[in-house]
Design a protein around this motif. Structure first.
Motif, PDB file in Angstrom:
ATOM      1  N   ARG A   1     113.456  81.638   0.194  1.00 42.82           N
ATOM      2  CA  ARG A   1     113.353  80.937   1.480  1.00 42.82           C
ATOM      3  C   ARG A   1     111.983  81.153   2.128  1.00 42.82           C
TER       4      ARG A   1
ATOM      5  N   THR B   1     110.230  78.978  12.789  1.00 40.97           N
ATOM      6  CA  THR B   1     111.314  78.332  13.526  1.00 40.97           C
ATOM      7  C   THR B   1     112.539  79.238  13.495  1.00 40.97           C
ATOM      8  N   GLU B   2     112.978  79.623  14.668  1.00 45.53           N
ATOM      9  CA  GLU B   2     114.144  80.508  14.751  1.00 45.53           C
ATOM     10  C   GLU B   2     115.372  79.844  14.137  1.00 45.53           C
ATOM     11  N   ARG B   3     116.060  80.574  13.297  1.00 47.32           N
ATOM     12  CA  ARG B   3     117.312  80.114  12.720  1.00 47.32           C
ATOM     13  C   ARG B   3     118.410  81.112  13.058  1.00 47.32           C
ATOM     14  N   LYS B   4     119.620  80.619  13.111  1.00 47.29           N
ATOM     15  CA  LYS B   4     120.747  81.515  13.317  1.00 47.29           C
ATOM     16  C   LYS B   4     120.818  82.481  12.139  1.00 47.29           C
TER      17      LYS B   4
ATOM     18  N   GLY C   1     116.243  82.614   8.338  1.00 45.93           N
ATOM     19  CA  GLY C   1     117.453  82.233   7.632  1.00 45.93           C
ATOM     20  C   GLY C   1     117.628  82.981   6.323  1.00 45.93           C
TER      21      GLY C   1
END
Length: 361
Positions: free
Chosen positions: A336, A188-191, A163
């Motif tokens: 982040r 964790t994959e985020r858009k 992200g």
């Protein structure tokens, strides 16, 4: 994005941030639920942004000569301790963004100093963020010897998957000497977050202009030739889109074919390229604004590094110097990413505490 105060209460972790710079890692750790009590750096200009934006002390100290007793004093009465840092590695980066590089020093001496402090302090938790190349250097093996008795996990992460609105690869190590739960970095994959979502709402500026309300929202001047070049540039395009008269001498060499991003514009609906120490300069990479005829501003660069828009980098009335501030921002740990590291440790310590509260099964 607010600090996760609930997880902080469940799993109190107290951290000291070595090589803290302007506080990117610290700010992320705090947002992820970790209490940072101090940041340490040799660059005095980092004091104002670090202390202004974080409830922590800034110590002007050289990590190479820092005594373990000083860190232990900072950790006094802490329940769980974390020693964190992004040890700058020459030739890939510069010790605390201050440009001091002495030929007699080992290129990787600061990683070794970090390892020494880990061995002498024996914190409960350790994290090191760095360039991916560190894993291939002998100093990394030496660093691991200082983690004897720790559970250790490391990986190279693509920041855009977290992200963070830029393509940036970083090495992250986490370690724990607490008995109990496993420790691993969960990505964790985020858009993907785009340039548009990050900076589109900032006031429009022309090259050489500044926002009266924000001293960091300031754009470099452009020469007449570079103004013509950026007006001929398409978002995501290259200098090959220009007519030949606009091309630089390096573009006319065969080797110039390998630098398509130089003098490029970013794309609104993609992540930005990696923010470097020269990201404020149009000719230094794909740092042209997607539609305004200028390079990105220092504030835009900071936001693409996931610093909050309100993050204060200079004291009121202080002059903003592009090269200096670009170095501070470009070398910072994305906020982040620091948050992801904090969340990893909070889950780890929380799982241990939960198992202990249940007792033997």
């Amino acid at each position: 994005m607010k600090p996760n105060r609930d997880v902080s209460r469940r799993a109190p972790i107290t951290a000291v941030d070595l090589f803290c710079g302007v506080g990117g890692l610290t700010h992320g750790l705090v947002r992820g639920g970790v209490k940072v009590v101090a940041g340490i750096d040799v660059d005095k200009s980092c004091r104002y942004p670090f202390e202004k934006n974080n409830s922590a002390r800034f110590l002007d100290r050289d990590v190479k000569t820092l005594a373990a007793s000083e860190i232990k004093e900072l950790f006094a009465n802490a329940t769980t301790t974390l020693l964190a840092g992004c040890a700058p590695c020459q030739p890939f980066s510069t010790y605390s963004r201050s440009g001091r590089k002495r030929g007699s020093e080992s290129e990787w001496e600061l990683v070794a100093s970090f390892g020494r402090l880990v061995s002498e302090v024996q914190p409960d938790l350790v994290t090191m963020e760095n360039v991916p190349q560190v894993e291939q250097h002998p100093v990394f093996s030496e660093f691991l010897t200082n983690l004897k008795g720790y559970k250790v996990s490391w990986t190279t992460v693509e920041c855009s998957r977290l992200g963070i609105p830029q393509t940036r690869k970083r090495f992250v190590l986490v370690a724990s000497r607490l008995a109990g739960a496993d420790l691993s970095i969960e990505v964790t994959e985020r858009k993907p977050v785009t340039v548009r979502k990050t900076i589109a709402r900032l006031p429009a500026l022309a090259a050489g202009e500044a926002d009266e309300r924000d001293p960091l929202h300031i754009a470099c001047r452009l020469s007449d030739l570079n103004l013509k070049r950026i007006r001929a540039s398409k978002p995501g395009g290259t200098w090959r889109d220009w007519k030949p008269s606009l091309r630089a001498a390096c573009h006319k060499k065969a080797s110039g074919d390998t630098y398509p991003s130089v003098y490029g514009r970013m794309e609104w609906d993609q992540p930005a390229p990696t923010m470097t120490t020269q990201c404020f300069g149009y000719g230094n990479g794909r740092f042209g604004h997607p539609e305004q005829d200028r390079a990105i501003t220092l504030r835009e660069a900071a936001m693409l590094q996931t610093f909050p828009r309100s993050y204060a980098f200079v004291a009121p009335g202080e002059r903003v110097r592009f090269s200096h501030m670009g170095r501070l921002i470009g070398n910072a740990v994305p906020v982040r990413l620091g948050e992801v590291i904090a969340e990893t440790f909070v889950r780890h310590v929380g799982s241990i505490n939960e198992s202990a509260s249940r007792g033997p099964t």
